[in-house]
Enzyme design. Structure first.
Site, mmCIF file in Angstrom:
data_model
loop_
_atom_site.group_PDB
_atom_site.id
_atom_site.type_symbol
_atom_site.label_atom_id
_atom_site.label_comp_id
_atom_site.label_asym_id
_atom_site.label_seq_id
_atom_site.Cartn_x
_atom_site.Cartn_y
_atom_site.Cartn_z
ATOM 1 N N GLY A 132 6.380 -6.501 -0.537
ATOM 2 C CA GLY A 132 5.565 -6.534 0.676
ATOM 3 C C GLY A 132 6.418 -6.915 1.859
ATOM 4 C CD GLU A 190 10.198 -2.828 6.922
ATOM 5 O OE1 GLU A 190 9.435 -3.805 6.889
ATOM 6 O OE2 GLU A 190 10.661 -2.287 5.908
ATOM 7 C CD GLU A 213 12.863 -5.357 -5.029
ATOM 8 O OE1 GLU A 213 13.522 -5.138 -3.997
ATOM 9 O OE2 GLU A 213 13.373 -5.401 -6.160
ATOM 10 C CD1 TRP A 229 -0.482 -1.647 3.083
ATOM 11 C CD2 TRP A 229 0.515 0.334 3.365
ATOM 12 N NE1 TRP A 229 0.246 -1.712 4.252
ATOM 13 C CE2 TRP A 229 0.866 -0.497 4.453
ATOM 14 C CE3 TRP A 229 1.037 1.622 3.340
ATOM 15 C CZ2 TRP A 229 1.693 -0.099 5.490
ATOM 16 C CZ3 TRP A 229 1.876 2.036 4.361
ATOM 17 C CH2 TRP A 229 2.194 1.180 5.426
ATOM 18 C CE LYS A 258 -3.776 -8.993 -3.523
ATOM 19 N NZ LYS A 258 -4.078 -8.013 -2.463
ATOM 20 C CB CYS A 316 11.004 -0.900 1.492
ATOM 21 S SG CYS A 316 11.242 -0.153 -0.118
#
Ligand code: NAD
Length: 492
Positions: free
Chosen positions: A228, A385, A250, A151, A175, A284
């Site tokens: 994701g 993270e 990724e 997202w 998707k 990220c």
């Protein structure tokens, strides 16, 4: 409220479930569109359409130059609609309007770049150790590619997959994240307008388990390109492995941003802030571990806190807002839990450390820019993270200690090095285990150069010449030039 449809085989249709879910604005909390809740049956229809298209003359019969022309047309349409697409993404994701319109124009550049590359990746004539054969190599597409995206930058992270995949001659089923699907359905409409043959681009929306999982498992899929979290990436990788499907993954990061005492401090302070607070930390590549040489630690932290404190936080649709809301409620809750965890582990909260609610903060899905000092690399906040506006500051004495701390983490997506000493810069570049290193800057990305992770940050690369090869396979062709098979029972 706008009700969207899914896009399969060049047609817009309702999901087979007959149900939709609402997508909301992170700032106001208001639902603004209905997203189709696609199912396994829709996933199957989309993959079959993409497979038919892959084999069709309408697509496979196109020259690479003609594919490039289609991609160029799509890029032009994205540029034409950049403002509209940006506004949709801003609304759905809570991204800053100041950031999102330039980002959409940047997406068009990805399509232009791979449009140009489409007819420039060729094989070669191979010099052989014998003179009775002619050997050459050629690159061919893989087939149906499934792109599954998160997202945080919905269209950009999809374009990173879609542009090289289509340039290479594959077909695609997209998707998007269930939190931010609208802009990808709008992008599908532009593909239709650009004139892509039916089935070449398909978009199915819905939940990971309901539609993502059957896409990954589908026997007609050749490759999955996934961006994701670690858990999703592991699942995709395991399922793909069972069928020997190719993957690009990724995943997350915990990137070190290292500042040496000889660095230009004011530049490095800005770089540290941009590294972690841009996009409210929901990237990220966030430089979420700031490693400061001990001799400048206190002065640097003082300047850093002052700059972070000055951020204008609030409505992301206002051009002068610098920090917007967190995109999803579960993510907002996760960030708060990680802040509590850092405090529990003994990190010192030098700034923020709490949610922001009340006037000017919409429905209150905000986190104050947060800086923890006194962090040691064994603390959970230094290793896990956050994906939010939370910075951990660690101290080091010399280059080797900085590199040891930088590498002592399961991720390896990116790193920053701030120094005016050229030798030191190269020393660090060679020793840091990460897919991208920025020297005296942070968070630059481009279609022109590869991006991806070492270690648990992922598999494969997006961007640059490298990425198109991720969507191609090489064929070696042997042609006899002097027939001579004296003994057919012996190979060679
Ligand atoms: P996520 O893993 O929860 O979801 C990503 C996508 O996977 C979504 O579309 C989701 O619906 C789908 N999905 C979930 N379960 C699935 C399943 N069982 N099968 C198939 N698909 C499934 O990630 P997120 O929360 O949307 O995004 C945040 C994460 O993305 C962070 O960890 C971040 O580091 C990572 N990220 C990485 C990069 C990169 O380039 N390395 C870029 C952006 C974000």
């Amino acid at each position: 409220m706008q009700r969207y449809q899914i896009y399969i085989d060049g047609k817009w249709s309702d999901p087979s479930s007959g149900s939709w879910f609402e997508t909301t604005e992170p700032y106001s909390g208001k639902a603004w569109a209905e997203i189709p809740r696609a199912t396994e049956a829709d996933a199957d229809a989309a993959v079959r359409a993409a497979h038919r298209a892959f084999l069709s003359e309408a697509w496979s019969g196109l020259t690479a130059t003609a594919r490039g022309a289609l991609l160029r047309r799509l890029a032009g349409l994205i540029e034409r609609d950049a403002e509209r697409l940006g506004a949709i993404e801003q609304r759905d994701n809570g991204k800053l309007i100041a950031e999102v319109a330039p980002q959409v124009r940047g997406i068009a550049q990805w399509f232009y770049y791979y449009a140009g590359l489409a007819d420039k990746v060729g094989g070669s004539v191979v010099p052989m150790p014998r003179n009775d054969v002619f050997n050459y190599t050629k690159y061919e597409p893989l087939g149906v590619v499934v792109a599954i995206t998160p997202w945080n930058s919905p269209m950009a992270l999809t374009a990173w997959k879609m542009a090289p995949a289509l340039a290479a001659g594959n077909t695609i089923v997209i998707k998007p994240s269930e939190f931010t699907s609208a802009s990808l359905l709008e992008l599908a409409a532009l593909c239709e307008e650009a004139g892509f043959p039916p089935g070449v681009v398909n978009v199915v929306t819905g939940y990971g388990a309901e539609v993502g999982d059957p896409l990954v498992r589908h026997p007609l899929v050749a490759k999955i390109a996934f961006t994701g979290g670690e858990a999703g990436g592991r699942m995709v990788n395991q399922i793909a492995a069972a069928d020997f499907k190719k993957v690009t993954l990724e995943l997350g990061g915990k990137s070190p941003n290292i500042v040496f005492a000889d660095a230009n401090m004011d530049e490095a302070v800005k770089g540290a802030v941009a590294g972690v607070f841009a996009a409210s930390g929901q990237t990220c590549l966030a430089g979420s571990r700031l490693l400061l040489q001990a001799s400048i630690h206190d002065e640097f932290v003082e300047k850093l806190v002052a700059l972070a404190k000055s951020a204008r936080i609030g409505d992301p649709s206002q051009m002068d807002t610098q920090i917007g809301p967190i995109a999803t409620r579960p993510q907002w809750e996760k960030i708060l839990a990680m802040i509590a965890m850092a405090k529990e582990d003994g990190a010192h909260c030098a700034l923020g450390g709490h949610a922001l609610q009340g006037e000017g903060y919409g429905q209150g899905q905000f986190i104050a820019p947060t800086i923890f000092t006194g962090v040691t690399n064994d603390m959970r906040i230094a290793q896990q993270e956050v994906f939010g506006p939370v910075l951990s500051v660690l101290k080091f004495e010399d280059e080797d200690e900085a590199i040891r701390i930088a590498n002592d983490v399961q991720y390896g997506l990116a790193a920053g090095v701030w120094t005016q000493d050229l030798h030191r810069a190269f020393y660090c570049v060679d020793r840091i285990r990460a897919g991208t290193i920025w020297v005296n800057n942070y968070r630059a990305t481009s279609f022109a150069t590869p991006f991806g992770g070492y270690k648990k940050s992922g598999i494969g690369r997006e961007g640059g010449m490298e990425a198109i090869k991720e969507y191609l396979q090489v064929k070696s062709v042997w042609i006899t030039t002097r027939p001579n098979r004296a003994n057919p029972f012996i190979g060679g």
